[in-house]
Design an enzyme around this catalytic site. Structure first.
Site, mmCIF file in Angstrom:
data_model
loop_
_atom_site.group_PDB
_atom_site.id
_atom_site.type_symbol
_atom_site.label_atom_id
_atom_site.label_comp_id
_atom_site.label_asym_id
_atom_site.label_seq_id
_atom_site.Cartn_x
_atom_site.Cartn_y
_atom_site.Cartn_z
ATOM 1 N N CYS A 64 0.871 -1.173 -0.006
ATOM 2 C CA CYS A 64 -0.137 0.011 0.107
ATOM 3 C C CYS A 64 0.855 1.247 0.030
ATOM 4 O O CYS A 64 1.358 1.750 0.947
ATOM 5 C CB CYS A 64 -0.965 0.071 1.173
ATOM 6 S SG CYS A 64 -1.932 1.533 1.430
ATOM 7 N N CYS B 211 -0.339 4.211 2.103
ATOM 8 C CA CYS B 211 -0.187 3.978 3.610
ATOM 9 C C CYS B 211 1.340 4.050 4.248
ATOM 10 O O CYS B 211 1.568 4.468 5.119
ATOM 11 C CB CYS B 211 -0.788 2.571 3.996
ATOM 12 S SG CYS B 211 -2.004 1.860 3.433
ATOM 13 N N ASP B 212 2.160 3.513 3.277
ATOM 14 C CA ASP B 212 3.696 3.419 3.648
ATOM 15 C C ASP B 212 4.645 4.245 3.027
ATOM 16 O O ASP B 212 5.747 4.161 3.468
ATOM 17 C CB ASP B 212 4.032 2.042 3.740
ATOM 18 C CG ASP B 212 3.113 0.983 4.345
ATOM 19 O OD1 ASP B 212 2.737 1.278 5.357
ATOM 20 O OD2 ASP B 212 2.943 -0.260 3.934
#
Ligand code: NDP
Length: 309
Positions: free
Chosen positions: A132, A135-136
């Site tokens: 992701c 997200c990261d």
């Protein structure tokens, strides 16, 4: 909370499930919607540019869906559906030791990220291997990363990461990426994105964190440099439908494991409908999942209130 048997039980709190909940509420169905987290895949999509009428992120869009679904009376339960079974009334879903019952069921559970299954992937997950980008991505500020895949998820991840990272490589196993033209144009315009065609990853290296990605040619060529020095690897190679809980049901599926539906979302099981990424619809987008959910809600209404299936 409405006690007893719901008219409609929706599994999945992504775009398809929440759209179904909005329509079911408007049709006057007592509706419960169960999912792990609100927003599904769309909530991880970063900016959404192709949902007509919406300018903003996937999270914004999904928050609005949730608000609307609640306004029309849907009861939200956050949790994992551990077991699904038939009941005299329709269907029973178990979330831990809690039991929920519905006359009709819409499954909109979506899909899970496909894994590469190569050396180092599982060992370094969360230590530089990610599924992701939104997200990261921020963990890789100013660093070098690789994205694996050749379709829109890979393209969007690379575009997103190019604004954060120093260098982004894309490894794709064929000779031309098959993402939407607009996404490809954006990649071409990025000076720090390099596509390495005709390659597949064979190992992710590193001890406590990722330090390299080993590639192999898919066309038998010798690579001048077969290991890229990278700090992160983003695996964006599509997803597989979530169908585990249907094992006890004789539900019709495609060879690829997608639930076969007709044009309003009816499955081969009476009273059960499917919408979104786990259904065998030809195009998987937030807008199409939303429409699938709406159609399934109308069909569920016809079933519960008018006895039609
Ligand atoms: P897709 O299934 O479309 O693509 C998966 C990609 O990963 C393909 O390029 C595939 O290669 C490659 N791949 C699959 N398995 C492996 C493997 N084991 N090793 C290496 N490469 C592999 O998934 P997406 O998540 O990208 O997209 C799903 C759907 O969502 C699509 O319809 C897409 O258009 C849509 N989408 C749209 C977006 C948008 O901005 N409009 C954003 C994100 C998704 P190959 O090409 O050879 O099959």
């Amino acid at each position: 909370m409405v006690k007893g048997i719901y008219d409609l039980m929706i599994l999945g709190t992504g775009a398809a499930g929440m759209a179904a909940a909005i329509y079911a509420g408007r049709y006057g169905l007592k509706t419960i919607i169960i999912g792990k987290e609100s927003g599904g895949a769309t909530a991880y999509s970063g900016p959404i540019e192709n949902y007509p009428g919406h300018i903003g992120t996937g999270v914004d869009l999904m928050n609005t869906f949730e608000k609307q679904a609640k306004e029309f009376g849907a009861i939200f339960v956050l949790g994992n559906v551990d077991k699904l079974s038939n009941a005299k009334s329709g269907f029973i879903a178990m979330v831990g030791d809690k039991k929920y019952e519905g006359k009709a069921l819409i499954t909109a559970l979506g899909s899970v990220h496909r894994k590469l299954g190569i050396l180092g992937e599982a060992e370094l997950a969360g230590k530089g291997v990610s599924y992701c980008a939104t997200c990261d991505g921020n963990f890789f500020k100013g660093k070098t990363v690789a994205v694996i895949g050749g379709s829109d998820s890979a393209a969007k991840a690379a575009i997103y990461l190019s604004d954060i990272c120093k260098q982004v490589y894309i490894s794709y196993r064929k000779e031309k990426m098959r993402a939407e033209p607009i996404n490809l144009q954006k990649i071409v315009a990025k000076k720090n994105v390099k596509i390495i065609y005709n390659t597949k990853p064979v190992a992710i290296t590193g001890d406590t964190k990722v330090n390299g990605l080993k590639l192999e040619s898919t066309i038998g060529k010798k690579l001048t440099k077969d290991t890229l020095a990278v700090d992160g690897v983003f695996v964006e190679i599509g997803s597989t439908p979530i169908i585990e809980i249907f094992k006890g049901f004789n539900i019709k599926m495609t060879k690829g494991g997608y639930i076969v539906v007709d044009k309003v979302g009816r499955t081969s099981i009476k009273g059960m409908f499917a919408a979104g990424d786990a259904a065998d619809n030809p195009f998987k987008q937030t807008i199409t999942a939303t429409a699938d959910g709406v159609l399934a809600a109308k069909a569920a209404y016809d079933y519960v209130k008018l006895g039609k299936f």
